[in-house]
Design an enzyme around this catalytic site. Structure first.
Site, PDB file in Angstrom:
ATOM      1  N   LYS A 261      13.644   5.641   4.679  1.00  0.00           N
ATOM      2  CA  LYS A 261      12.282   5.930   5.146  1.00  0.00           C
ATOM      3  C   LYS A 261      12.285   6.006   6.664  1.00  0.00           C
ATOM      4  CE  LYS A 261       7.603   3.931   5.483  1.00  0.00           C
ATOM      5  NZ  LYS A 261       6.635   2.924   4.975  1.00  0.00           N
ATOM      6  N   LYS A 273      -4.784   1.634  10.085  1.00  0.00           N
ATOM      7  CA  LYS A 273      -4.461   0.209  10.137  1.00  0.00           C
ATOM      8  C   LYS A 273      -5.277  -0.468  11.230  1.00  0.00           C
ATOM      9  CE  LYS A 273       0.440   0.514   8.811  1.00  0.00           C
ATOM     10  NZ  LYS A 273       0.423  -0.314   7.605  1.00  0.00           N
ATOM     11  N   ASP A 284       8.905   1.469  11.421  1.00  0.00           N
ATOM     12  CA  ASP A 284       8.765   2.013  10.067  1.00  0.00           C
ATOM     13  C   ASP A 284       9.804   3.097   9.752  1.00  0.00           C
ATOM     14  OD1 ASP A 284       7.389   1.521   7.725  1.00  0.00           O
ATOM     15  OD2 ASP A 284       5.846   3.052   8.095  1.00  0.00           O
ATOM     16  N   ASP A 343      -2.169   5.213   3.863  1.00  0.00           N
ATOM     17  CA  ASP A 343      -1.243   4.238   4.439  1.00  0.00           C
ATOM     18  C   ASP A 343      -0.061   3.963   3.499  1.00  0.00           C
ATOM     19  OD1 ASP A 343      -0.223   2.534   6.307  1.00  0.00           O
ATOM     20  OD2 ASP A 343      -1.655   0.907   5.935  1.00  0.00           O
ATOM     21  N   ARG A 347       6.249   6.033   0.301  1.00  0.00           N
ATOM     22  CA  ARG A 347       6.683   6.502  -1.013  1.00  0.00           C
ATOM     23  C   ARG A 347       6.535   8.018  -1.148  1.00  0.00           C
ATOM     24  NH1 ARG A 347       2.457   2.521  -3.706  1.00  0.00           N
ATOM     25  NH2 ARG A 347       2.937   1.435  -1.764  1.00  0.00           N
TER      26      ARG A 347
HETATM   27  N1  BES Z   1       4.920   0.592   6.651  1.00  0.00           N
HETATM   28  C1  BES Z   1       4.022  -0.089   5.792  1.00  0.00           C
HETATM   29  C2  BES Z   1       4.623  -1.362   5.206  1.00  0.00           C
HETATM   30  C3  BES Z   1       4.945  -2.436   6.219  1.00  0.00           C
HETATM   31  C4  BES Z   1       4.026  -3.414   6.531  1.00  0.00           C
HETATM   32  C5  BES Z   1       6.200  -2.486   6.814  1.00  0.00           C
HETATM   33  C6  BES Z   1       4.350  -4.396   7.454  1.00  0.00           C
HETATM   34  C7  BES Z   1       6.528  -3.457   7.732  1.00  0.00           C
HETATM   35  C8  BES Z   1       5.604  -4.419   8.054  1.00  0.00           C
HETATM   36  C9  BES Z   1       3.606   0.826   4.640  1.00  0.00           C
HETATM   37  O1  BES Z   1       3.562   2.170   4.933  1.00  0.00           O
HETATM   38  C10 BES Z   1       2.225   0.436   4.245  1.00  0.00           C
HETATM   39  O2  BES Z   1       1.346   0.570   5.038  1.00  0.00           O
HETATM   40  N2  BES Z   1       2.074  -0.034   3.015  1.00  0.00           N
HETATM   41  C11 BES Z   1       0.811  -0.420   2.496  1.00  0.00           C
HETATM   42  C12 BES Z   1       0.653   0.201   1.131  1.00  0.00           C
HETATM   43  C13 BES Z   1      -0.692   0.036   0.522  1.00  0.00           C
HETATM   44  C14 BES Z   1      -1.711   0.858   1.278  1.00  0.00           C
HETATM   45  C15 BES Z   1      -0.621   0.461  -0.915  1.00  0.00           C
HETATM   46  C16 BES Z   1       0.781  -1.935   2.409  1.00  0.00           C
HETATM   47  O3  BES Z   1       1.770  -2.518   1.994  1.00  0.00           O
HETATM   48  O4  BES Z   1      -0.242  -2.517   2.768  1.00  0.00           O
HETATM   49 ZN    ZN Z   2       4.811   2.807   6.412  1.00  0.00          ZN
HETATM   50 MN    MN Z   3       1.742   2.781   5.786  1.00  0.00          MN
END
Ligand code: BES
Ligand code: ZN
Ligand code: MN
Length: 507
Positions: A261, A273, A284, A343, A347
């Protein structure tokens, strides 16, 4: 970059800026390990010095002493190995790796360091050398002044173990991990999809590694039907890229696809965010950086396994062209996906690359991604999660990663969670509800892994899939707390050591 060597000489006779030796904590007091090999004058000097300073030898405690009689090195660093007895040296390589890292972190510029820690095996020697190498890493500060000199110049492990290939492997792994860290630490105004692709091309050219790099721009992505990568990247002024790195040695024993990723900045998109959560989102792309560094290391070490790295590079931003919650996107291979939260972009980009990787029919696909906050809720900041469609692959990766100093824990892909991705509007929705969010993300990805060429589905059975594992490194990729062991603040380089070791097991 530091050089690494092994030496069977008496450590006290080696000239160096620092000699690192180990101590164990006996009843809360630092006690030198028997068999340290130092002359009696040095040992008794250190014994009273440790007493005077109240050293405890708890794990990673470092005490520094100058002018130790009988020792040629300018200073002696006594590093704590935790509770023990003077006659039983700790055998866990991880203890040694962290101790060496903690000692290395205290060194100043261009140091020559000798480490005389209790190494009974090649594994222990590697751990010491790797720990020292990684502990010497510094973030490249982008100041107006000249860059400071690197802190470590040469690493010598004093050991009876003799292994011709070991030092070279530590140099390659150490440099690859540092490159990964540099990429992740680079601010997102400077590291964006095209500049990341350029960094990979430049690195391959500089190192003359036998890797073919291909960069797909947004036009090529549109032509190839990479709807997920395009959707995520379409609101950024810096358009997405898909980079493939191919290393194909003659007589390869297996072919492995690595998918990373590479969101160079994750603002969350329209589902933006909060400010505080955005602050670390330059990390990321840590999965893509780990993949790039691993392919580089595998090629430099001539690992007899064909490896293709796929870097899914996009910036998740917002503008009038941003993808929206409720959009339906057609992915590589034709699957339609309903977007529910912009966000959950990781995936989307990974799914396209998993579909592409499957088309080359590799023996296994391993993906690595800072995918979900849920990973951190489940396992914290130091342990990554491994999910897979193949039990043996999942257990192997977890065990090998942990052994390589990158703790990983197996996690399930429960079948009942698949229903959370059902939607009336597309083939699949891209997220379920909050609970088990790491697992539903894994289940979503699993749907894009293809069928092995030539394999036939049994009547009434689901189509067989290429063995695939997914490593979620949301927590371990970035350290915003104090440094520990060989891990600095900021980018950790997590995944490079594990993936390289996994590739080597196919050799
Ligand atoms: N990049 C984030 C996940 C992340 C969070 C990585 C903190 C490192 C530190 C990912 O893209 C994300 O935002 N995921 C969301 C998914 C949700 C919206 C289903 C999450 O985990 O809140
Ligand atoms: Zn992300
Ligand atoms: Mn995200």
């Amino acid at each position: 970059m530091p050089t690494v060597a092994l030496s069977s000489s008496d450590p006290a006779t080696l000239s160096a800026d620092a000699l690192v030796i180990g101590a164990v904590s006996v009843d809360g007091t630092a006690t030198l390990l028997r068999g340290h090999g130092l002359p009696r004058s040095a040992a008794s000097h250190l014994k009273s010095a440790l007493e005077t300073t109240g050293a405890t030898a708890k794990a990673e405690e470092v005490s520094s002493f100058v002018a130790v009689p009988g020792v040629k090195a300018k200073r002696v660093l006594v590093v704590g190995l935790g509770t023990g007895t003077p006659s039983t040296a700790p055998t866990d390589p991880e203890v040694l790796r962290r101790a060496a890292g903690a000692a290395a972190r205290t060194l100043k510029k261009e140091a020559k360091v000798v480490l005389a820690l209790p190494t009974a095996s090649a594994e222990g020697v590697s751990a010491v050398a790797e720990g020292a190498y990684a502990g010497g890493y510094d973030v490249r500060r982008l100041t107006s002044k000249d860059a400071p000199a690197p802190r470590i110049d040469t690493i010598t492990v004093a050991t009876g173990v003799d292994d011709g290939a070991l030092a070279g492997r530590v140099e390659v792994l150490g440099a690859a991990r540092a490159w990964c860290q540099d990429l992740v630490n680079t601010p997102p105004n400077l590291l964006y999809p095209q500049s990341f692709a350029d960094a990979v091309t430049d690195k391959v050219r500089e190192t003359k590694a036998r890797i073919t790099v291909e960069v797909m721009d947004e036009k090529a992505l549109a032509k190839g039907g990479f709807g997920g990568i395009l959707a995520v990247g379409q609101a950024s002024a810096r358009q997405p890229r898909l980079v493939t790195m191919t290393y194909k040695p003659r007589g390869a024993k297996a072919s492995i696809a690595l998918v990373g990723k590479g969101i160079t900045f994750d603002s969350g998109g329209l589902c933006i965010k909060p400010a505080a959560s955005m602050l670390t989102m330059k990390c990321d792309m840590a999965g893509a950086a780990a993949v790039a560094a691993t392919v580089l290391a595998a090629a430099q070490l001539k690992v007899p396994v064909a490896v293709t790295g796929y870097l899914c590079l996009a910036e998740n931003m917002l503008n009038g062209n941003a993808y929206r919650p409720s959009d339906v996107v057609t992915m590589r291979g034709g699957t339609t996906v309903e977007v529910l939260n912009t966000d959950a972009e990781g995936r989307m980009v990974m799914a396209d690359a998993l579909a592409l990787a499957s088309e080359s029919n590799p023996d296994a696909i391993i993906d690595i991604a800072t995918l979900t906050g849920a990973q951190m809720i489940a396992l914290g900041n130091r342990v990554a999660a491994v999910m897979a469609n193949d039990d043996a692959l999942r257990e192997t990766i977890a065990a090998i990663g942990t052994g390589a100093g990158e703790p990983m824990w197996p996690m399930p892909l429960p079948e009942d969670l698949r229903a959370a991705l059902d939607t009336p509007n597309a083939d699949i929705a891209h997220k379920g509800d909050q609970w088990g969010g790491m697992l539903t993300a894994g289940i979503f990805l699993s749907e894009f892994v293809g069928t092995p060429k030539g394999a036939k589905a049994e009547p009434g059975m689901p189509a067989p899939r290429i063995p695939w594992a997914h490593v979620d490194i949301a927590g371990p990729a970035w350290n915003d707390k104090a440094p520990w062991g060989h891990t600095p603040k900021g980018a950790t380089g997590f995944g490079v050591a594990a993936l390289l070791s996994v590739l080597e097991t196919y050799a």
